[in-house]
Design an enzyme around this catalytic site. Structure first.
Site, PDB file in Angstrom:
ATOM      1  CE  LYS A  91      -3.228  -2.965   0.368  1.00  0.00           C
ATOM      2  NZ  LYS A  91      -4.015  -3.365  -0.803  1.00  0.00           N
ATOM      3  CE  LYS A 150     -10.376  -5.399  -2.155  1.00  0.00           C
ATOM      4  NZ  LYS A 150      -9.472  -4.581  -2.971  1.00  0.00           N
TER       5      LYS A 150
END
Length: 368
Positions: A165, A265
């Site tokens: 990230k 997702k």
């Protein structure tokens, strides 16, 4: 066969370590999971799960799932769960949008359908690769040192894929990308996930500075319009994640050449039924994929694994699984677990794993 009862459970899932979203913008310590049990008049029972990554990540939150199921329940009861398209249309009619609330119902229907057919969901969907899928870690750190520490923790668990990230500070992001590349091991898969954390100019500065590394960036900007605006101005492969919500998004991304990778997702897009269409759009346009549960238990991880097994091996980079990040196990060690950084497709019919109801507590909703 008919759906007779829908039972809803709520479970808190504490994280093993506090987690910061890209650039340290948001901190997560506990996930709000919703588990759903569908009972049929034949005795078959299917399970589904919806666990958003907190309530500040994307438009999804735990209470919204439970409220959505309450709204949709009268339209679902009495339907044949094996007719997943009928169930999908009933949910879309009862509650337009709110895809994250529909995902656990869709998952439970596929579970029942697989059990009825005597096949794992992936085989039922026409795929079923037995090639173990690499699990992608989620490196929610902020500094070069923290990133190294978290990656090494996952490497000790066998992980070869990492979602690092970044986002929010151009110079820090460039330094972290270059440092990770300097310690990257042979065969490792690394995706630099910005989680919408850059403006257009920030994205261009980082991606241009790192073009010599030939690395993948996920969701560099907030919207598809932002990604489109800079797409001709850099040479880095892009994965679209948070902006991939509907089939229309998938069509636009593929048609306009906005990304080379889909991050699917399942909870965000509405479950297996809708995700399978996105998979086919990707394959038709030469777009690779990561498949992910938004968060949750081994049930959510297993659902992602079933979809990943329907994707040709060369086009599926990794799955993201949350089970190694949480401290609660609702299934007593059953289901696909980390084996040398990979998940193996279960051979049992349906989903292949069900929770221990004693671990779920009392239901928070029951509809019949």
């Amino acid at each position: 066969m008919k759906i007779e009862t829908i039972t809803v459970f709520q479970v808190d899932l504490p994280l093993e370590h506090p987690y910061w979203l890209s650039g340290g913008r948001l901190k997560f310590e506990t996930l709000d999971a919703t588990l759903v049990r569908l009972e049929t008049d034949t005795g078959l029972v299917g399970w589904g799960e919806g666990t958003p990554w907190g309530h500040t990540y994307v438009p999804a939150h735990g209470p919204g799932i439970r409220a959505g199921i309450e709204t949709m329940a009268p339209f679902i009861l009495g339907l044949d769960p094996r007719r997943v398209l009928d169930v999908e249309r009933a949910m879309d009619l009862a509650l337009p949008g709110h895809l994250y609330a529909k995902s656990p119902i869709d998952m439970a229907c596929w579970d029942i359908t697989g059990q009825a057919a005597g096949l794992p969901i992936a085989d039922l969907m026409g795929g079923g690769s037995r090639t173990p899928r690499p699990i992608a870690s989620s490196v929610g750190a902020k500094t070069v040192e923290e990133t190294r520490d978290v990656m090494e923790r996952y490497r000790k668990r066998g992980y070869i894929a990492h979602s690092v990230k970044i986002g929010g500070d151009v110079e820090r992001d460039i330094a972290r990308v270059r440092d990770v590349e300097s310690i990257r091991q042979p065969g490792e898969i690394v995706l630099y996930d910005v989680n919408r954390g850059w403006t257009r100019q920030q994205a261009l500065r980082v991606m241009s500075s790192c073009e010599d590394l030939n690395v993948m960036f996920e969701q560099p900007c907030e919207t598809l319009d932002d990604i489109a605006a800079i797409s001709r101005l850099h040479a880095s492969p892009v994965s679209v994640d948070e902006s991939l919500v509907t089939l229309q998004d998938a069509v636009r991304i593929a048609h306009d050449g906005l990304a080379q990778i889909f991050g699917i997702k399942l909870n965000r897009v509405g479950g297996l039924t809708k995700a399978a269409r996105m998979r086919d759009i990707a394959l038709a346009h030469g777009i690779d994929m990561f498949v992910m549960a938004t968060g949750g238990t081994v049930l959510a991880d297993t659902e992602a694994l079933h979809l990943a097994a329907t994707i040709p091996d060369d086009h599926c980079h990794a799955v993201w699984a949350c089970q190694d990040m949480i401290t609660v196990d609702v299934a007593g060690g059953r289901g696909p677990r980390n084996v040398d950084g990979h998940l193996h497709l279960p051979e049992a019919p349906g989903l292949g794993v069900h929770p221990d109801e004693a671990a779920l507590g009392d239901p928070v909703g029951e509809y019949a």
